[in-house]
Design an enzyme around this catalytic site. Structure first.
Site, PDB file in Angstrom:
ATOM      1  N   LYS A 197       2.597   3.199  -1.437  1.00 50.09           N
ATOM      2  CA  LYS A 197       2.482   4.401  -0.512  1.00 50.09           C
ATOM      3  C   LYS A 197       3.829   4.766  -0.203  1.00 50.09           C
ATOM      4  O   LYS A 197       3.934   5.742   1.036  1.00 50.09           O
ATOM      5  CB  LYS A 197       1.514   3.977   0.804  1.00 50.09           C
ATOM      6  CG  LYS A 197       0.099   3.730   0.217  1.00 50.09           C
ATOM      7  CD  LYS A 197      -1.013   3.665   1.332  1.00 50.09           C
ATOM      8  CE  LYS A 197      -0.931   2.428   1.838  1.00 50.09           C
ATOM      9  NZ  LYS A 197      -1.723   2.272   3.248  1.00 50.09           N
ATOM     10  N   ARG A 229      -7.918  -2.297  11.437  1.00 50.95           N
ATOM     11  CA  ARG A 229      -8.443  -1.005  10.853  1.00 50.95           C
ATOM     12  C   ARG A 229      -9.931  -0.988  11.060  1.00 50.95           C
ATOM     13  O   ARG A 229     -10.762  -1.666  11.380  1.00 50.95           O
ATOM     14  CB  ARG A 229      -8.227  -1.164   9.372  1.00 50.95           C
ATOM     15  CG  ARG A 229      -6.770  -1.714   9.004  1.00 50.95           C
ATOM     16  CD  ARG A 229      -5.548  -0.530   9.298  1.00 50.95           C
ATOM     17  NE  ARG A 229      -4.500  -0.764   8.682  1.00 50.95           N
ATOM     18  CZ  ARG A 229      -4.123  -0.145   7.384  1.00 50.95           C
ATOM     19  NH1 ARG A 229      -4.863   0.277   6.793  1.00 50.95           N
ATOM     20  NH2 ARG A 229      -3.188  -0.571   7.065  1.00 50.95           N
TER      21      ARG A 229
END
Ligand code: ZN
Length: 266
Positions: free
Chosen positions: A51, A248
């Protein structure tokens, strides 16, 4: 939310627009790098690693990470921007294009020879030239007690999975997110992750269901309280992460993804 495919597509588009061109504008709006001026230098290439995005210019690399809200846009020099100027963190221009990085989570200018310090820890990149499924599986199994959801998000194991894919992978594999990675078919999950991210890499709408219509793209992600697309059971939601501070959003179907003993909700 940007995942590896988003970053890959950004890098591919930025590379097509900028590679080989001379910089005519270099505006880094981060105090530590505000005086960096790479104008006059040639952009060698723009690549993604997991990423992370690297814009390689001469001896330097402009390293960025989109985190939650970041994006790179490409504009013709005279066209109107789609996000407000105050959100711009980097403006990299050539005669033909203006690349604008908005709300970037990380933005720094490093020596190209130091790239390893930033991305050297990453596991095999699902979208990279170094992709190695068996190495990814090996890394995932280094700590077999880690919940599968947490293990696939750990970029040291394999690079490119974000929260959407982590949730969808668990659903598509029929495993509860808290199932220890050592108890699941890791090779199958790795192959599925690779297939999903490659299926999505060239399109702006990410879909794990194969349906590109709005609100039809995901099996469980963001669908708390809604019926499972497969069995109709209400989708559950909680948080889960490697530490209490890194949590998360996690979604699952309690019927399609039977819970192990350490169920989130007890
Ligand atoms: Zn279900």
């Amino acid at each position: 939310m940007p995942e590896g495919d988003t970053v890959w597509l950004s890098a591919t588009n930025l590379n097509a627009a900028l590679a080989g061109a001379v910089l005519t504008r270099c505006d880094i709006r981060v105090p530590a790098f505000a005086t960096v001026d790479l104008t006059g230098q040639v952009v060698d290439e723009v690549v993604s690693r997991g990423k992370h995005l690297m814009m390689r210019i001469g001896e330097y690399s402009i390293h960025s990470h989109l985190k939650m809200e970041g994006s790179w846009h490409l504009y013709r020099p005279d066209s109107r921007w789609q996000r407000p100027e105050w959100q711009a963190r980097a403006i990299i221009g050539t005669d033909d294009w203006m690349a604008v990085g908005f709300s970037l989570g990380t933005l720094e200018v490093i020596n190209r020879s130091d790239e390893d310090q930033v991305i050297g820890h990453l596991g095999p990149d699902l979208l990279g030239p170094d992709w190695d499924a068996s190495l990814a599986a090996e890394r995932l199994l280094r700590d077999p007690a880690v919940p599968v959801f947490v293990a696939v998000l750990e970029q040291r194991n394999l690079a490119g999975i974000g929260n959407v894919y982590a949730n969808e992978l668990c659903f598509l594999s029929g495993v509860h997110p808290t199932t220890p990675i050592g108890q699941v078919d890791v090779a199958r999950i790795v192959a599925l992750a690779h297939r999903l991210i490659h299926a999505n890499k060239n399109r702006s709408t990410r879909s794990t269901t194969g349906d590109l219509r709005p609100k039809k793209t995901d099996w469980v992600y963001g669908r708390k309280g809604q019926p499972c697309r497969r069995c109709g059971t209400t989708i559950r939601h909680s948080t889960l992460g490697p530490t209490p501070l890194i949590q998360r959003e996690v979604y699952w179907c309690p019927r399609c993804q039977p819970s192990p003993e350490n169920d989130l909700a007890g």
